[in-house]
Design an enzyme around this catalytic site. Structure first.
Site, PDB file in Angstrom:
ATOM      1  N   SER A 225       0.849  -1.196   0.000  1.00 53.52           N
ATOM      2  CA  SER A 225       0.000   0.000   0.000  1.00 53.52           C
ATOM      3  C   SER A 225       0.880   1.239   0.000  1.00 53.52           C
ATOM      4  O   SER A 225       1.627   1.502   0.944  1.00 53.52           O
ATOM      5  CB  SER A 225      -0.898   0.007   1.233  1.00 53.52           C
ATOM      6  OG  SER A 225      -1.520   1.264   1.321  1.00 53.52           O
TER       7      SER A 225
ATOM      8  N   HIS B  95      -1.071  -1.025  -4.436  1.00 49.36           N
ATOM      9  CA  HIS B  95      -2.375  -0.739  -3.822  1.00 49.36           C
ATOM     10  C   HIS B  95      -2.421   0.757  -3.509  1.00 49.36           C
ATOM     11  O   HIS B  95      -1.560   1.295  -2.803  1.00 49.36           O
ATOM     12  CB  HIS B  95      -2.557  -1.563  -2.552  1.00 49.36           C
ATOM     13  CG  HIS B  95      -3.897  -1.397  -1.909  1.00 49.36           C
ATOM     14  ND1 HIS B  95      -5.020  -2.085  -2.332  1.00 49.36           N
ATOM     15  CD2 HIS B  95      -4.308  -0.602  -0.871  1.00 49.36           C
ATOM     16  CE1 HIS B  95      -6.061  -1.734  -1.588  1.00 49.36           C
ATOM     17  NE2 HIS B  95      -5.657  -0.841  -0.696  1.00 49.36           N
TER      18      HIS B  95
ATOM     19  N   ASP C  21      -4.627   3.908  -2.054  1.00 47.93           N
ATOM     20  CA  ASP C  21      -5.762   4.265  -1.194  1.00 47.93           C
ATOM     21  C   ASP C  21      -6.192   5.711  -1.417  1.00 47.93           C
ATOM     22  O   ASP C  21      -5.435   6.636  -1.116  1.00 47.93           O
ATOM     23  CB  ASP C  21      -5.364   4.083   0.277  1.00 47.93           C
ATOM     24  CG  ASP C  21      -5.205   2.622   0.641  1.00 47.93           C
ATOM     25  OD1 ASP C  21      -6.153   1.855   0.424  1.00 47.93           O
ATOM     26  OD2 ASP C  21      -4.121   2.248   1.140  1.00 47.93           O
TER      27      ASP C  21
ATOM     28  N   MET D 226      -8.792   8.482  -0.227  1.00 42.84           N
ATOM     29  CA  MET D 226      -9.723   8.798   0.877  1.00 42.84           C
ATOM     30  C   MET D 226     -10.208  10.234   0.740  1.00 42.84           C
ATOM     31  O   MET D 226      -9.414  11.132   0.474  1.00 42.84           O
ATOM     32  CB  MET D 226      -8.993   8.669   2.219  1.00 42.84           C
ATOM     33  CG  MET D 226      -8.342   7.328   2.431  1.00 42.84           C
ATOM     34  SD  MET D 226      -7.473   7.338   4.006  1.00 42.84           S
ATOM     35  CE  MET D 226      -6.731   5.695   3.974  1.00 42.84           C
TER      36      MET D 226
ATOM     37  N   HIS E 281      -8.167   1.590  -4.461  1.00 44.30           N
ATOM     38  CA  HIS E 281      -9.176   1.382  -3.415  1.00 44.30           C
ATOM     39  C   HIS E 281      -9.805   2.728  -3.086  1.00 44.30           C
ATOM     40  O   HIS E 281      -9.179   3.570  -2.440  1.00 44.30           O
ATOM     41  CB  HIS E 281      -8.470   0.765  -2.192  1.00 44.30           C
ATOM     42  CG  HIS E 281      -9.341   0.558  -1.003  1.00 44.30           C
ATOM     43  ND1 HIS E 281      -8.828   0.278   0.248  1.00 44.30           N
ATOM     44  CD2 HIS E 281     -10.680   0.576  -0.848  1.00 44.30           C
ATOM     45  CE1 HIS E 281      -9.820   0.130   1.117  1.00 44.30           C
ATOM     46  NE2 HIS E 281     -10.957   0.328   0.475  1.00 44.30           N
TER      47      HIS E 281
ATOM     48  N   MET F 205     -12.039   4.991  -1.081  1.00 42.61           N
ATOM     49  CA  MET F 205     -12.781   5.161   0.168  1.00 42.61           C
ATOM     50  C   MET F 205     -13.439   6.526   0.077  1.00 42.61           C
ATOM     51  O   MET F 205     -13.047   7.487   0.763  1.00 42.61           O
ATOM     52  CB  MET F 205     -11.811   5.052   1.355  1.00 42.61           C
ATOM     53  CG  MET F 205     -11.399   3.616   1.638  1.00 42.61           C
ATOM     54  SD  MET F 205      -9.884   3.499   2.605  1.00 42.61           S
ATOM     55  CE  MET F 205      -8.683   3.594   1.289  1.00 42.61           C
TER      56      MET F 205
ATOM     57  N   MET G 192     -12.015  -5.650   4.448  1.00 45.92           N
ATOM     58  CA  MET G 192     -11.265  -4.743   5.321  1.00 45.92           C
ATOM     59  C   MET G 192     -11.018  -5.435   6.660  1.00 45.92           C
ATOM     60  O   MET G 192     -11.969  -5.841   7.344  1.00 45.92           O
ATOM     61  CB  MET G 192     -12.033  -3.437   5.554  1.00 45.92           C
ATOM     62  CG  MET G 192     -12.183  -2.557   4.329  1.00 45.92           C
ATOM     63  SD  MET G 192     -10.635  -2.153   3.477  1.00 45.92           S
ATOM     64  CE  MET G 192      -9.690  -1.367   4.791  1.00 45.92           C
TER      65      MET G 192
ATOM     66  N   ASP H 255      -7.168  -6.305   3.497  1.00 44.43           N
ATOM     67  CA  ASP H 255      -6.573  -4.970   3.588  1.00 44.43           C
ATOM     68  C   ASP H 255      -6.611  -4.446   5.018  1.00 44.43           C
ATOM     69  O   ASP H 255      -7.686  -4.166   5.557  1.00 44.43           O
ATOM     70  CB  ASP H 255      -7.341  -4.029   2.643  1.00 44.43           C
ATOM     71  CG  ASP H 255      -6.672  -2.677   2.510  1.00 44.43           C
ATOM     72  OD1 ASP H 255      -5.549  -2.513   3.011  1.00 44.43           O
ATOM     73  OD2 ASP H 255      -7.287  -1.791   1.888  1.00 44.43           O
TER      74      ASP H 255
HETATM   75  C1  DX5 Z   1      -6.770   1.516   5.217  1.00 42.41           C
HETATM   76  C2  DX5 Z   1      -6.238   1.312   3.825  1.00 42.41           C
HETATM   77  C3  DX5 Z   1      -5.164   0.286   3.764  1.00 42.41           C
HETATM   78  C4  DX5 Z   1      -3.916   0.693   4.492  1.00 42.41           C
HETATM   79  C5  DX5 Z   1      -3.234  -0.544   4.953  1.00 42.41           C
HETATM   80  O1  DX5 Z   1      -7.859   2.350   5.175  1.00 42.41           O
HETATM   81  O2  DX5 Z   1      -7.276   0.904   2.945  1.00 42.41           O
HETATM   82  O3  DX5 Z   1      -4.869  -0.071   2.427  1.00 42.41           O
HETATM   83  O4  DX5 Z   1      -3.041   1.446   3.705  1.00 42.41           O
HETATM   84  O5  DX5 Z   1      -2.187  -0.184   5.759  1.00 42.41           O
HETATM   85  P1  DX5 Z   1      -1.565  -1.151   6.860  1.00 42.41           P
HETATM   86  O6  DX5 Z   1      -1.006  -2.335   6.130  1.00 42.41           O
HETATM   87  O7  DX5 Z   1      -0.520  -0.282   7.499  1.00 42.41           O
HETATM   88  O8  DX5 Z   1      -2.667  -1.537   7.795  1.00 42.41           O
HETATM   89 ZN    ZN Z   2      -6.697  -0.023   0.963  1.00 38.29          ZN
END
Ligand code: DX5
Ligand code: ZN
Length: 220
Positions: A9, A34, A36, A38, A67, A69, A138, A176
């Site tokens: 990630s 990956h 993220d 947000m 991903h 969010m 998740m 994840d």
């Molecule tokens: C959380 C993200 C994950 C995050 C995982 O909201 O969707 O992808 O980056 O990070 P670690 O591996 O540090 O939990």
């Molecule tokens: Zn993620």
């Protein structure tokens, strides 16, 4: 038997040295990037947006697994396709018309993923599983890297694996949040295909080696 995948990630990367960290993933045993995204509304945090993804995609030589969010992800499907996303994952909890959203993602030439929060039961995906290329379970509440793994995840993976088999679907199961060398093997044994790892990779002394170790652990 399909091989099991590691998706570092990028959220846990050093954004001031982003190209270096992208090249590290390119040159490692990792399988996917990956990413993220947000929005500060669906989750209580804002990560990064389109310009950053555009620049990541310029250098990334592996599958880009995005991903989202964010609320109302339908608004941005075309944008994320144009930015170079190969897999686009939306949250079950953010989609009123999930089936329609999945079709819209595929029309843009991407694989369609659905992420479910820790409180969302996998059975809710039974009627759409054949349309889903990837389910992201998740294993933490989304919004932040570095949180601890929720143990109930193993049970969810097993239940989802059963649904996939029952329906004869080809869906991949991705995990994840809080993935480490301590839970990786058990997740694969429960039926997972892809493990996302942020902090465990990037906060380690030698991220390349850590990825290699994870790949070794999940070898079947
Ligand atoms: C959380 C993200 C994950 C995050 C995982 O909201 O969707 O992808 O980056 O990070 P670690 O591996 O540090 O939990
Ligand atoms: Zn993620």
């Amino acid at each position: 038997m399909t091989s099991k995948l590691i998706a570092p990630s990028v959220l846990a990367a050093d954004f001031a040295n982003l190209q270096r960290d992208i090249e590290m993933i390119n040159n490692s045993n990792a399988d996917w990037f990956h990413i993220d995204i947000m929005d500060g509304v669906f989750v209580p945090n804002i990560s990064f947006g389109m310009p950053v993804l555009r620049d990541i995609a310029k250098h990334a030589k592996k599958t880009i697994d995005v991903h989202l969010m964010i609320v109302d992800p339908d608004r941005y499907i075309k944008t994320f396709a144009a930015l170079g996303s190969n897999i686009l994952t939306v949250h079950y909890e953010a989609c009123t018309h999930l089936h329609r959203t999945l079709q819209a993602i595929k029309v843009e030439g991407m694989k369609a993923g659905v992420a479910i929060n820790p409180h969302t039961n996998v059975n809710l995906l039974e009627d759409t599983i054949q349309d889903i290329d990837l389910v992201c379970i998740m294993s933490v509440n989304p919004g932040f890297g570095g949180q601890s793994f929720i143990e109930n995840t193993y049970e969810k993976v097993k239940q989802l694996r059963k649904i996939i088999e029952k329906k004869g679907a080809n869906t991949l199961i991705e995990i994840d949040g809080g993935v480490t060398n301590k839970n990786a093997k058990q997740l694969i044994d429960a039926g997972a295909d892809v493990l996302v790892a942020g902090s465990f990779v990037f906060k380690s002394e030698n991220p390349t080696k850590t990825i290699e170790q994870l790949k070794e652990i999940i070898k079947v």
